[in-house]
Design an enzyme around this catalytic site. Structure first.
Site, mmCIF file in Angstrom:
data_model
loop_
_atom_site.group_PDB
_atom_site.id
_atom_site.type_symbol
_atom_site.label_atom_id
_atom_site.label_comp_id
_atom_site.label_asym_id
_atom_site.label_seq_id
_atom_site.Cartn_x
_atom_site.Cartn_y
_atom_site.Cartn_z
ATOM 1 N N LYS A 1 -26.953 16.167 23.832
ATOM 2 C CA LYS A 1 -25.865 15.361 24.961
ATOM 3 C C LYS A 1 -24.749 15.812 24.648
ATOM 4 C CE LYS A 1 -28.298 10.543 23.413
ATOM 5 N NZ LYS A 1 -27.491 9.259 22.893
ATOM 6 N N GLU B 1 -23.105 24.816 25.570
ATOM 7 C CA GLU B 1 -23.311 24.281 24.385
ATOM 8 C C GLU B 1 -21.820 23.399 24.575
ATOM 9 O OE1 GLU B 1 -24.131 22.102 22.585
ATOM 10 O OE2 GLU B 1 -25.558 23.280 20.409
ATOM 11 N N ASP B 2 -21.564 22.533 23.623
ATOM 12 C CA ASP B 2 -20.622 21.584 23.581
ATOM 13 C C ASP B 2 -19.837 22.557 22.567
ATOM 14 O OD1 ASP B 2 -22.332 21.371 21.002
ATOM 15 O OD2 ASP B 2 -21.822 18.760 21.938
ATOM 16 N N ILE B 3 -20.648 22.253 20.948
ATOM 17 C CA ILE B 3 -19.431 23.134 19.916
ATOM 18 C C ILE B 3 -20.744 23.996 18.745
ATOM 19 C CG2 ILE B 3 -19.934 21.107 19.188
ATOM 20 C CD1 ILE B 3 -17.166 21.308 18.288
ATOM 21 N N VAL B 4 -19.672 24.681 18.702
ATOM 22 C CA VAL B 4 -20.343 26.119 17.428
ATOM 23 C C VAL B 4 -19.626 24.982 16.624
ATOM 24 C CG1 VAL B 4 -21.213 27.953 17.092
ATOM 25 C CG2 VAL B 4 -21.079 27.674 18.944
ATOM 26 N N ASP B 5 -20.477 25.067 15.213
ATOM 27 C CA ASP B 5 -20.068 24.727 13.883
ATOM 28 C C ASP B 5 -20.890 25.875 12.754
ATOM 29 O OD1 ASP B 5 -18.422 23.691 12.123
ATOM 30 O OD2 ASP B 5 -19.547 21.700 11.911
ATOM 31 N N THR C 1 -27.612 26.115 15.425
ATOM 32 C CA THR C 1 -27.983 25.734 16.750
ATOM 33 C C THR C 1 -28.092 26.804 18.070
ATOM 34 O OG1 THR C 1 -27.131 23.027 16.151
ATOM 35 C CG2 THR C 1 -28.024 23.425 18.249
ATOM 36 N N LYS D 1 -15.770 25.631 16.040
ATOM 37 C CA LYS D 1 -14.762 25.934 15.111
ATOM 38 C C LYS D 1 -13.929 27.257 14.396
ATOM 39 C CE LYS D 1 -16.099 21.527 14.357
ATOM 40 N NZ LYS D 1 -16.805 20.114 13.502
ATOM 41 N N ASP E 1 -19.624 13.851 20.091
ATOM 42 C CA ASP E 1 -20.052 12.659 19.363
ATOM 43 C C ASP E 1 -19.637 12.155 17.903
ATOM 44 O OD1 ASP E 1 -22.149 13.443 18.859
ATOM 45 O OD2 ASP E 1 -22.310 11.813 18.328
HETATM 46 P P1 IMP Z 1 -24.160 23.557 14.409
HETATM 47 O O1 IMP Z 1 -25.654 24.233 14.285
HETATM 48 O O2 IMP Z 1 -24.137 23.487 13.009
HETATM 49 O O3 IMP Z 1 -23.378 24.877 15.620
HETATM 50 O O4 IMP Z 1 -23.545 22.475 15.336
HETATM 51 C C1 IMP Z 1 -23.385 22.373 16.643
HETATM 52 C C2 IMP Z 1 -24.353 21.086 16.896
HETATM 53 O O5 IMP Z 1 -23.305 19.979 15.892
HETATM 54 C C3 IMP Z 1 -23.903 20.745 18.338
HETATM 55 O O6 IMP Z 1 -24.332 21.304 18.631
HETATM 56 C C4 IMP Z 1 -22.804 19.795 17.624
HETATM 57 O O7 IMP Z 1 -23.637 18.396 18.666
HETATM 58 C C5 IMP Z 1 -22.818 18.766 16.212
HETATM 59 N N1 IMP Z 1 -21.450 19.311 15.838
HETATM 60 C C6 IMP Z 1 -20.542 19.650 15.016
HETATM 61 N N2 IMP Z 1 -19.152 20.192 15.059
HETATM 62 C C7 IMP Z 1 -19.429 18.471 16.203
HETATM 63 C C8 IMP Z 1 -17.978 17.992 16.433
HETATM 64 O O8 IMP Z 1 -16.912 18.561 16.045
HETATM 65 N N3 IMP Z 1 -17.920 16.951 16.732
HETATM 66 C C9 IMP Z 1 -19.224 16.388 17.215
HETATM 67 N N4 IMP Z 1 -20.490 17.055 17.741
HETATM 68 C C10 IMP Z 1 -20.287 18.711 16.423
HETATM 69 MG MG MG Z 2 -24.912 19.525 20.196
#
Ligand code: IMP
Ligand code: MG
Length: 182
Positions: free
Chosen positions: A46, A101-105, A109, A133, A160
């Site tokens: 979402k 995408e919204d965010i890369v952590d 993903t 991040k 969220d």
């Molecule tokens: P990754 O796979 O660790 O890069 O995480 C990416 C997914 O985790 C994003 O698509 C978000 O849905 C969620 N996510 C990671 N960090 C945050 C945050 O700070 N706030 C909200 N959602 C986050």
């Molecule tokens: Mg996401």
């Protein structure tokens, strides 16, 4: 309006977001000016729904939008494998695709989605993410990046925490005690 008690403070305000989204859209419009009817924005639900809605309305070249939804196995967003829970409606073979995408952590993903979509033989595949991040060990190609942010949990503008705070018009940091509990 007072800030919700779970929130630490505003990290990126609404005006900053809107200005940056306009810049990204301008950049995309220039880069894809030669594409006449084959540009697809693929939003990841979402989290990307608000970013995609704003971005798409500022992109001046013809394009279509489609959506995917993913979920992570495990309790927290970064604990496990990625799973597609809703796929695209249309094939993307031969199309110019921008994955939004919204965010890369950790990058898991985006990496997973990038590989999945690449396997479908698009004419080109680019990535656009609202935020990334600052942290070590993440190596995912982001072609269009909105903001680099500190390694904290952020909410708002689609993002969220346990499905809350998603529709705030700004990006806020969650208090540490709120997300270390869950
Ligand atoms: P990754 O796979 O660790 O890069 O995480 C990416 C997914 O985790 C994003 O698509 C978000 O849905 C969620 N996510 C990671 N960090 C945050 C945050 O700070 N706030 C909200 N959602 C986050
Ligand atoms: Mg996401």
């Amino acid at each position: 309006m007072a800030l919700h008690p779970d929130l630490q403070g505003i990290l990126i305000n609404e005006a900053q977001i809107q200005a940056r989204v306009q810049e990204l859209a301008d950049q995309i419009s220039r880069d894809f000016a030669h594409i006449t009817n084959n540009l697809y924005l693929v939003g990841v639900l979402k989290g990307a729904f608000i970013f995609l809605a704003d971005l798409a309305r500022h992109i001046s070249v013809p394009h279509r939008v489609d959506f995917m939804a993913v979920s992570s196995y495990g309790i927290t967003a970064h604990s496990g494998e990625v799973r597609v829970i809703m796929d695209l409606r249309e094939p993307i073979e031969g199309k110019h695709v921008i994955l939004v995408e919204d965010i890369v952590d950790t990058g898991k993903t985006l990496n997973y989605l990038y590989k999945t979509l690449l396997g479908r033989k698009p004419a080109s595949l680019h990535t656009c993410t609202f935020a990334r991040k600052k942290r070590d060990g993440v190596d995912v190609p982001v072609d269009y990046l909105g903001f680099e942010i500190p390694d904290e949990w952020v909410v708002g503008y689609g993002l969220d925490h346990a499905d809350t705070h998603r529709t705030l018009p700004f990006i806020a940091e969650l208090k540490r005690e709120v997300y270390s509990k869950s």
